[in-house]
Design an enzyme around this catalytic site. Structure first.
Site, PDB file in Angstrom:
ATOM      1  N   ASN A  91      14.088   0.340   7.698  1.00 40.83           N
ATOM      2  CA  ASN A  91      12.959   0.381   6.758  1.00 40.83           C
ATOM      3  C   ASN A  91      12.983   1.638   5.879  1.00 40.83           C
ATOM      4  O   ASN A  91      12.136   1.787   5.012  1.00 40.83           O
ATOM      5  CB  ASN A  91      11.613   0.263   7.495  1.00 40.83           C
ATOM      6  CG  ASN A  91      11.212   1.550   8.185  1.00 40.83           C
ATOM      7  OD1 ASN A  91      12.041   2.413   8.446  1.00 40.83           O
ATOM      8  ND2 ASN A  91       9.931   1.679   8.486  1.00 40.83           N
ATOM      9  N   LYS A 118      14.894  -6.069   5.485  1.00 42.76           N
ATOM     10  CA  LYS A 118      15.201  -5.011   6.455  1.00 42.76           C
ATOM     11  C   LYS A 118      16.554  -5.195   7.143  1.00 42.76           C
ATOM     12  O   LYS A 118      17.181  -4.222   7.533  1.00 42.76           O
ATOM     13  CB  LYS A 118      14.087  -4.920   7.519  1.00 42.76           C
ATOM     14  CG  LYS A 118      12.790  -4.355   6.972  1.00 42.76           C
ATOM     15  CD  LYS A 118      11.772  -4.187   8.084  1.00 42.76           C
ATOM     16  CE  LYS A 118      10.434  -3.721   7.533  1.00 42.76           C
ATOM     17  NZ  LYS A 118       9.479  -3.434   8.593  1.00 42.76           N
ATOM     18  N   GLY A 154      11.551 -10.275  14.318  1.00 35.78           N
ATOM     19  CA  GLY A 154      11.894  -8.987  13.702  1.00 35.78           C
ATOM     20  C   GLY A 154      10.893  -7.892  14.021  1.00 35.78           C
ATOM     21  O   GLY A 154      11.286  -6.744  14.300  1.00 35.78           O
ATOM     22  N   GLY A 182       5.763 -11.814  21.060  1.00 35.59           N
ATOM     23  CA  GLY A 182       6.671 -12.085  19.948  1.00 35.59           C
ATOM     24  C   GLY A 182       8.057 -11.555  20.248  1.00 35.59           C
ATOM     25  O   GLY A 182       8.215 -10.593  21.011  1.00 35.59           O
ATOM     26  N   LYS A 184       0.830  -1.204   0.000  1.00 35.00           N
ATOM     27  CA  LYS A 184       0.000   0.000   0.000  1.00 35.00           C
ATOM     28  C   LYS A 184       0.866   1.256   0.000  1.00 35.00           C
ATOM     29  O   LYS A 184       0.344   2.376  -0.056  1.00 35.00           O
ATOM     30  CB  LYS A 184      -0.906   0.003   1.232  1.00 35.00           C
ATOM     31  CG  LYS A 184      -1.885  -1.166   1.252  1.00 35.00           C
ATOM     32  CD  LYS A 184      -2.933  -0.956   2.324  1.00 35.00           C
ATOM     33  CE  LYS A 184      -3.827  -2.180   2.494  1.00 35.00           C
ATOM     34  NZ  LYS A 184      -4.408  -2.674   1.237  1.00 35.00           N
ATOM     35  N   LYS A 240      14.302 -16.531  23.274  1.00 35.83           N
ATOM     36  CA  LYS A 240      14.358 -15.377  22.359  1.00 35.83           C
ATOM     37  C   LYS A 240      13.834 -14.120  23.048  1.00 35.83           C
ATOM     38  O   LYS A 240      14.338 -13.028  22.834  1.00 35.83           O
ATOM     39  CB  LYS A 240      13.553 -15.672  21.086  1.00 35.83           C
ATOM     40  CG  LYS A 240      14.372 -16.443  20.056  1.00 35.83           C
ATOM     41  CD  LYS A 240      13.523 -16.922  18.887  1.00 35.83           C
ATOM     42  CE  LYS A 240      13.096 -15.821  17.953  1.00 35.83           C
ATOM     43  NZ  LYS A 240      12.208 -16.332  16.881  1.00 35.83           N
ATOM     44  N   ASP A 289       9.475   2.210  12.203  1.00 33.83           N
ATOM     45  CA  ASP A 289       8.379   1.321  12.621  1.00 33.83           C
ATOM     46  C   ASP A 289       7.927   1.608  14.059  1.00 33.83           C
ATOM     47  O   ASP A 289       6.728   1.678  14.344  1.00 33.83           O
ATOM     48  CB  ASP A 289       8.804  -0.149  12.513  1.00 33.83           C
ATOM     49  CG  ASP A 289       8.832  -0.630  11.068  1.00 33.83           C
ATOM     50  OD1 ASP A 289       8.066  -0.095  10.247  1.00 33.83           O
ATOM     51  OD2 ASP A 289       9.613  -1.547  10.765  1.00 33.83           O
ATOM     52  N   GLY A 334      -3.011  -2.937  12.503  1.00 35.54           N
ATOM     53  CA  GLY A 334      -1.768  -2.215  12.228  1.00 35.54           C
ATOM     54  C   GLY A 334      -1.835  -1.225  11.078  1.00 35.54           C
ATOM     55  O   GLY A 334      -0.796  -0.708  10.656  1.00 35.54           O
ATOM     56  N   TYR A 394      -2.666  -6.071   9.590  1.00 31.60           N
ATOM     57  CA  TYR A 394      -3.868  -5.352   9.185  1.00 31.60           C
ATOM     58  C   TYR A 394      -4.489  -6.049   7.989  1.00 31.60           C
ATOM     59  O   TYR A 394      -3.879  -6.912   7.375  1.00 31.60           O
ATOM     60  CB  TYR A 394      -3.554  -3.886   8.824  1.00 31.60           C
ATOM     61  CG  TYR A 394      -2.569  -3.746   7.699  1.00 31.60           C
ATOM     62  CD1 TYR A 394      -1.212  -3.625   7.960  1.00 31.60           C
ATOM     63  CD2 TYR A 394      -2.982  -3.772   6.362  1.00 31.60           C
ATOM     64  CE1 TYR A 394      -0.296  -3.533   6.934  1.00 31.60           C
ATOM     65  CE2 TYR A 394      -2.071  -3.678   5.330  1.00 31.60           C
ATOM     66  CZ  TYR A 394      -0.730  -3.562   5.619  1.00 31.60           C
ATOM     67  OH  TYR A 394       0.171  -3.484   4.600  1.00 31.60           O
ATOM     68  N   VAL A 411      11.000 -18.974  24.864  1.00 33.82           N
ATOM     69  CA  VAL A 411      11.265 -17.966  25.902  1.00 33.82           C
ATOM     70  C   VAL A 411      12.681 -17.405  25.802  1.00 33.82           C
ATOM     71  O   VAL A 411      12.914 -16.228  26.075  1.00 33.82           O
ATOM     72  CB  VAL A 411      11.022 -18.560  27.309  1.00 33.82           C
ATOM     73  CG1 VAL A 411      11.193 -17.492  28.382  1.00 33.82           C
ATOM     74  CG2 VAL A 411       9.626 -19.132  27.390  1.00 33.82           C
TER      75      VAL A 411
HETATM   76  P1  ATR Z   1       8.551 -11.229  12.183  1.00 35.54           P
HETATM   77  O1  ATR Z   1       9.582 -10.496  11.382  1.00 35.54           O
HETATM   78  O2  ATR Z   1       7.158 -11.142  11.652  1.00 35.54           O
HETATM   79  O3  ATR Z   1       8.642 -10.884  13.632  1.00 35.54           O
HETATM   80  P2  ATR Z   1       9.950 -13.656  12.783  1.00 35.54           P
HETATM   81  O4  ATR Z   1      11.200 -12.891  13.048  1.00 35.54           O
HETATM   82  O5  ATR Z   1      10.016 -14.942  12.024  1.00 35.54           O
HETATM   83  O6  ATR Z   1       8.893 -12.779  11.996  1.00 35.54           O
HETATM   84  O7  ATR Z   1       9.240 -13.918  14.204  1.00 35.54           O
HETATM   85  C1  ATR Z   1       7.994 -14.502  14.286  1.00 35.54           C
HETATM   86  C2  ATR Z   1       7.492 -14.362  15.714  1.00 35.54           C
HETATM   87  O8  ATR Z   1       6.141 -14.792  15.806  1.00 35.54           O
HETATM   88  C3  ATR Z   1       8.277 -15.165  16.725  1.00 35.54           C
HETATM   89  O9  ATR Z   1       8.291 -14.486  17.950  1.00 35.54           O
HETATM   90  C4  ATR Z   1       7.425 -16.454  16.824  1.00 35.54           C
HETATM   91  O10 ATR Z   1       7.584 -17.152  18.021  1.00 35.54           O
HETATM   92  P3  ATR Z   1       8.832 -18.187  18.192  1.00 35.54           P
HETATM   93  O11 ATR Z   1      10.062 -17.362  18.319  1.00 35.54           O
HETATM   94  O12 ATR Z   1       8.537 -18.929  19.428  1.00 35.54           O
HETATM   95  O13 ATR Z   1       8.813 -19.038  16.960  1.00 35.54           O
HETATM   96  C5  ATR Z   1       6.054 -15.854  16.760  1.00 35.54           C
HETATM   97  N1  ATR Z   1       4.974 -16.762  16.316  1.00 35.54           N
HETATM   98  C6  ATR Z   1       4.719 -17.201  15.075  1.00 35.54           C
HETATM   99  N2  ATR Z   1       3.610 -17.962  15.040  1.00 35.54           N
HETATM  100  C7  ATR Z   1       3.127 -18.000  16.308  1.00 35.54           C
HETATM  101  C8  ATR Z   1       2.002 -18.629  16.940  1.00 35.54           C
HETATM  102  N3  ATR Z   1       1.112 -19.348  16.260  1.00 35.54           N
HETATM  103  N4  ATR Z   1       1.840 -18.425  18.260  1.00 35.54           N
HETATM  104  C9  ATR Z   1       2.706 -17.678  18.982  1.00 35.54           C
HETATM  105  N5  ATR Z   1       3.790 -17.078  18.443  1.00 35.54           N
HETATM  106  C10 ATR Z   1       4.015 -17.235  17.124  1.00 35.54           C
END
Ligand code: ATR
Length: 268
Positions: free
Chosen positions: A87, A66, A130, A127, A16, A155, A102, A237, A216, A153
């Site tokens: 970004n 990114k 990234g 989460g 967008k 992470k 962001d 978002g 979003y 945990v």
């Molecule tokens: P992004 O750039 O979108 O943050 P990413 O770096 O791959 O993508 O991180 C994805 C995040 O979403 C991680 O925190 C992941 O949890 P894990 O580190 O435990 O994998 C989280 N995530 C993805 N699917 C999920 C789900 N169904 N429930 C809870 N957390 C989820």
């Protein structure tokens, strides 16, 4: 001469950003163009080099580039360093400067558009990937206490460790959230993309709580859960998307666009 800008990603066709920046440019009478460019997965650097050599003024960078963008920069803003992701790029005299808007975009949407003041609030950030990395520094700067919950945990622990000397930031599993309440719950996981709900306990939302999904474009399982659990305010978002663009636009053009009509147009 018209100043040229672009957004680089893969895929990019659904972006967008061209619509958003063209609306900002029209509103503020800027002589600029903005296009979406899909870089091959192994061709981000070459694409940037082409834009620099063709005299583009800057570009936005989106998934999955990114982090690669960060590596290309001669100089970074503090918030880009903290996010470990870029970004927004600026090209000047052949050099590349990097920023990350962001976090500011999320804050502007929460505090200005949604009128939710963050100071002293208890925030749950879900989460530790990234997306979470991109916004935690700015959230922290808003004067909140943060709990980061993640399935993995370790992470979350890694993410909070950099902030521990400065204030209250806690890493948590989802199970350990049971019995706690939060004023603001931000979903920065990619769970909504897969139509999944992170394993949240019930009773998480304090009275007047805001539930914010950084995704979003669709009703997500998280926002549905939040509504059922009595969250007072729900947000996706889209506002953050427009606000992070407005901040990049301001840095490039030194004029701040009015975001409200653009958000309204995207919603319609
Ligand atoms: P992004 O750039 O979108 O943050 P990413 O770096 O791959 O993508 O991180 C994805 C995040 O979403 C991680 O925190 C992941 O949890 P894990 O580190 O435990 O994998 C989280 N995530 C993805 N699917 C999920 C789900 N169904 N429930 C809870 N957390 C989820």
């Amino acid at each position: 001469m018209t100043d040229r800008y672009a957004v680089i990603g893969h895929p990019i066709s659904h972006s967008k950003s061209p619509m958003i920046y063209q609306a900002f440019a029209a509103q503020t009478h800027q002589d600029m163009s903005y296009e979406a460019i899909e870089a091959p997965l192994d061709g981000f650097k070459a694409t940037i080099e082409r834009l620099v050599s063709e005299g583009y003024k800057g570009c936005n960078v989106t998934v999955p580039f990114k982090f690669e963008a960060l590596k290309l920069c001669k100089q970074l803003t503090g918030r880009a360093q903290a996010a470990q992701a870029v970004n927004t790029l600026f090209f000047r005299d052949g050099a590349i400067f990097g920023d990350n808007t962001d976090g500011v975009g999320l804050l502007a949407d929460i505090e200005q558009n949604l009128k939710c003041k963050l100071l002293f609030k208890k925030v749950l950030l879900m989460g530790a990937g990234g997306a979470a990395h991109g916004v935690i520094w700015q959230l922290f700067n808003a004067g909140v206490t943060i709990t980061v919950a993640n399935r993995t945990v370790e992470k979350a622990q890694q993410l909070v460790s950099e902030f521990a000397p400065y204030g209250t930031v806690i890493a948590s599993s989802y199970e350990a959230l049971a019995g706690k309440t939060f004023d603001v719950v931000v979903n920065a996981t990619s769970s909504s993309l897969a139509d999944e709900l992170p394993p949240l306990p019930e009773g998480l939302f304090a009275p007047q709580a805001l539930a914010y999904d950084m995704m979003y474009g669709k009703q997500t399982p998280f926002l549905k859960f939040a509504a059922e659990q009595g969250a007072a305010q729900l947000a996706d978002g889209l506002g953050m998307l427009v606000e992070q663009a407005a901040e990049a636009f301001f840095k490039w053009r030194e004029v701040r666009p009015d975001t409200a009509p653009v958000i309204a147009r995207l919603r319609a």
